[in-house]
Write a protein that holds these residues in place. Structure first.
Motif: not given
Length: 906
Positions: A225, A818, A229, A239, A206, A794, A821
């Motif tokens: 991400v 993203i 994250e 994740v 990621v 992101s 999250s």
């Protein structure tokens, strides 16, 4: 016996024995050929970690029993092999790690426990700006300015490189993170000592940049991400994700003559956006894939965020090995990659032909035509033959819109389009470099060969160089108002262009090297010449940029430039010669030769054979080995940066790096979740509000709260730098939140930028000032938004900034993956209107009070209670977009980092 022990087996390659987790032994009922490549990689990941608490047998069973008839409700935990960062998002990530060490010490824990547990590479590539251009010294001057501007940030990163294990920094001037990842960092297959045995498993990752997906072109599963994250992944947290829906895109045929990989990716982006792949995984298969080089595949994979997918994965095959060999990887490792991929049935496009995808679509490569995309979205493809007309039509539409709204208060946020000044037609009299000229609507004022998307691809760069060569031979010149720049993603690019004799050809047209890094595409286009900028502003001109990038969102490229077009590198050169978007470059001349004869694009365009022959001749393995032999060495300037060797960072008095307040008052146990009572609406927004709107990365305007703060700190305007470069200072970033010059807040109709109205009196003020007033009065705030909230990069500060402004919840019609999250990762509640409903359904105008009950684990819906000024109340049912149990734990703890700290303390 754990399932992973049951499926362990050995593979012998060139006399060496390796252990791996054999997918063919998982279940006798499993038909591997029916699984998409994504599912195979995720299944292996679960098997390898089957003896750990975050993996359940039910998770493995759900992948084995792959059901492509519906979206899965099964949550799985994915442990990436490594993490990759760039400096804009990497600096705040390392700032958070340093602050977490402080918090651990304050709570009586061991600060050295805060340490990456996975390999982490940070590439400094986002801080170079195009201050100087069009001269042989541009690179030298821009590099010197970059280091001077960012010295404090670079010292901090250098401290982090020494303070943290498993953390490497690629110094500035080496290239763009995604291209370095592709050319050097990628393993494709990991070889790691596990329990005393050499173990093979897929390279996965990621990254804190949405275009991390470029690595999918090598057959590596990875995606972007948020920084929040990624920090958790570094610290050993999996994740968490629902088993993804996977869409298969079959490619057939071959690209026709006169088209490029850029034209292909714009066609793919348009087609997939229309098809609808937001939040889904895309895999490419079919005979057409075999005809695409890894560079072409990487161009397509790079733009997964633009077509809305989490990633765009290609298979591992002969093209993969050819590329890896070219870029200097050891033959012994290539043998391992091939043997492992074949053993796991992950080899080649044919392995995907029988896969059970949730959806399928196809594209015949032979139907691709020369294209650009714009003026404000990557998915808005325009055939090159229609580009001039499309620009004129767009201008007409904007004028009609302006005339329709000129006598009424603007009441709707339009993230696409803006107010234009096109009637009556005007001309700005300008002078630059001793040349006087008329600047008109449609003028191309920025032409930039830039970004990871295309500068990783030798074929399109060689094409640009050959086009420049033919233009020079005929005596064509770039128009004097065009700011030209060339910012390749790798030092290897310069080597092969030099070898081909094409660097001098590009230089002659002003496309001199300005730096190795992400420039115009990220908003680091630098200032326009003052006379041109003044002319645009005084005359209210609508001018354009043409760039070989992946992002052209509103307000991103340059504040003076309202229309931005994505194009292949040779088309960037062509538009620099033409100088105006109103010129049809497919039928009108780009200029005249020395004899006064018109010169057309067809006269300059190189043949596919010319390009291929030169690429084969000049792109050599030795170039990659030489340039990457010292990739972590920074040279004299980097080596001269002084840093200490402390475990806990000694925070200096800096306007770039400042200890964040996220952990102030933190306790060893989380507090109960509280209801949100009588909140005020800080912003009311419509559709397609991007993370650039929420947290711009570009220049800091002189009349903004961030500028006021910097002036108060003794910083001169010339040294303001960009929001992106100051992401390590929360004081700047919270003041820059919702400060994009093109943002339209429906609470402040008729304005653009970071404005709102303070409720209940309706006083107009900046978003920052209103937020500070609400916080001082103990009043929480919310954001009301439309569809696709948080589209784009992101960007962790698009969640951190709202938290610091006191925003407790967002209520939107839909979210980009993203950003949703990231909101949870910072303890902000994401709620979603029911399907078909919106703020308009309930006639919300933002003057109301909003209350939201405390949420609990497993809850799927919650009610927003709204009280109007009249005293009337109404209840709005919303979907609680905390999608997984892990996400709820993050929210319960007030954020993902607090969750990690408390776990380590326990």
């Amino acid at each position: 016996m754990a399932l992973n022990a049951q499926v362990k087996t050995t593979l012998t390659v060139a006399g060496k024995q390796y252990q791996y987790f054999d997918l063919t032994k998982v279940n006798e009922k499993l038909s591997l050929s029916s699984l998409p490549l994504t599912a195979k990689v995720l299944l292996e990941n679960l098997l390898r970690h089957a003896d750990q608490s975050h993996v359940q047998n039910e998770d493995i069973a759900a992948l084995i029993e792959w059901d492509n008839s519906k979206a899965s409700s099964t949550e799985i935990a994915f442990v990436p092999s490594r993490v990759i960062l760039q400096d804009f998002t990497g600096v705040p990530a390392v700032v958070d790690l340093a602050a977490m060490r402080d918090a651990m010490a304050d709570l009586g824990g061991d600060p050295e426990k805060i340490n990456p547990l996975k390999p982490v590479d940070l590439v400094i590539d986002h801080s170079i700006m195009v201050d100087e251009f069009g001269s042989a010294d541009s690179f030298k001057h821009n590099t010197a300015i970059e280091v001077e501007r960012n010295k404090e940030r670079y010292q901090f990163l250098k401290w982090g490189q020494k303070a943290f294990d498993n953390f490497k920094v690629v110094p500035p001037g080496k290239g763009i993170v995604h291209q370095i990842n592709l050319e050097y960092l990628a393993r494709v297959t990991f070889v790691e000592q596990l329990n005393g045995q050499q173990t093979l498993y897929p390279d996965t990752l990621v990254g804190t940049d949405s275009h991390t997906t470029m690595i999918n072109g090598l057959g590596i599963l990875g995606w972007g991400v948020g920084g929040i994250e990624a920090e958790a992944a570094m610290l050993g947290q999996p994740v968490t994700m629902l088993i993804p829906e996977v869409v298969g895109m079959e490619l057939t045929g071959k690209l026709p003559a006169g088209t490029t990989a850029t034209d292909l990716v714009l066609s793919v982006t348009e087609k997939l956006r229309k098809f609808g792949v937001v939040g889904k995984f895309v895999e490419f298969f079919g005979e057409g894939v075999k005809h695409l080089s890894v560079a072409d595949r990487a161009t397509i994979a790079n733009m997964a965020p633009e077509y809305g997918a989490t990633c765009g994965l290609f298979p591992i095959d002969e093209q993969t090995l050819t590329y890896l060999k070219l870029t200097g990887r050891d033959q012994s490792h290539l043998d391992v990659i091939e043997a492992y991929a074949k053993a796991q049935q992950m080899w080649g496009s044919d392995s995907l032909s029988q896969a059970k995808y949730h959806d399928k679509l196809s594209l015949d490569l032979s139907t691709v035509v020369a294209s650009i995309a714009g003026p404000k979205r990557p998915q808005d493809r325009i055939e090159l033959t229609n580009a001039a007309k499309a620009f004129t039509d767009w201008m007409t539409q904007q004028q009609e819109l302006k005339l329709a709204t000129s006598n009424t208060q603007e009441s709707q946020f339009e993230s696409e389009g803006g107010q234009q000044q096109d009637l009556p037609a005007v001309v700005a009299k300008c002078e630059y470099n001793g040349q006087a000229f008329d600047l008109k609507d449609g003028a191309v004022v920025i032409a930039a060969i830039t970004s990871c998307t295309n500068t990783s691809n030798p074929s399109v760069l060689i094409a640009a160089g050959l086009l420049a060569k033919k233009a020079n031979e005929l005596g064509l010149k770039v128009k004097p108002w065009v700011k030209t720049s060339f910012a390749p993603g790798s030092q290897v690019v310069t080597e092969y262009l030099n070898s081909a004799g094409l660097s001098t050809e590009l230089n002659q047209l002003g496309f001199n090297l300005v730096g190795y890094g992400c420039t115009t595409c990220i908003g680091n286009s630098g200032p326009l010449p003052s006379s041109i900028s003044k002319g645009i502003q005084d005359a209210g001109l609508t001018v354009a940029s043409v760039l070989s990038g992946n992002r052209n969102f509103e307000g991103r490229i340059h504040q003076d430039v309202k229309t931005n077009y994505l194009a292949s590198p040779p088309l960037v050169v062509a538009y620099a010669l033409a100088g105006n978007m109103k010129i049809d470059i497919t039928s009108e001349p780009l200029g005249n030769d020395q004899q006064g004869n018109p010169v057309y694009l067809r006269d300059l365009w190189p043949t596919n054979a010319e390009i291929a022959e030169l690429v084969t001749k000049v792109v050599q393995q030795d170039m990659f080995k030489q340039k990457y032999g010292n990739v972590y060495e920074g040279g004299e300037i980097w080596d001269a940066l002084k840093v200490d060797h402390s475990v806990i960072y000694n925070w200096p008095a800096s306007t770039y790096v400042k200890r964040p307040p996220f952990f102030e008052g933190m306790t060893r146990q989380p507090q109960p979740i509280q209801a949100i009572d009588n909140a005020r609406c800080l912003l009311k927004l419509a559709d397609s509000v991007t993370t650039d709107h929420i947290s711009p990365a570009g220049n800091i305007g002189l009349e903004t709260p961030a500028a006021e703060y910097l002036r108060n700190q003794g910083v001169e305007p010339v040294d303001f730098n960009s929001y992106g470069s100051r992401r390590g200072n929360h004081e700047v970033m919270m003041r820059g939140t919702f400060a994009n010059v093109r943002l339209k807040n429906q609470l402040a109709p008729g304005t653009e930028g970071g404005w709102t109205r303070l409720q209940p009196n309706g006083e107009q003020t900046t978003v920052f000032a209103a937020a500070e007033q609400y916080k001082a009065n103990g009043i929480p705030t919310v954001v009301i938004a439309g569809k696709e909230y948080g589209t784009g990069s992101s960007r962790d500060w698009a969640a951190k900034g709202p938290l610091m402004l006191g925003i407790k919840a967002v209520v939107a019609q839909s979210y980009e993956r993203i950003h949703r999250s990231n909101l949870i990762g910072m303890g902000i509640l994401p709620l979603q209107f029911l399907s078909g409903e919106s703020a308009d359904t309930y006639q919300l105008d933002g003057s109301e009070l909003y209350s939201i009950e405390a949420v609990s684990s497993g809850q799927k819906q919650t009610t927003v209670t709204v009280q109007r000024e009249s005293g009337e109340t109404l209840s709005i049912p919303t979907v609680l977009r905390i999608d997984t149990p892990n996400e709820f734990e993050y929210y319960r703890h007030g954020g993902i980092l607090q969750f990690v700290i408390r776990n380590m303390l326990a």
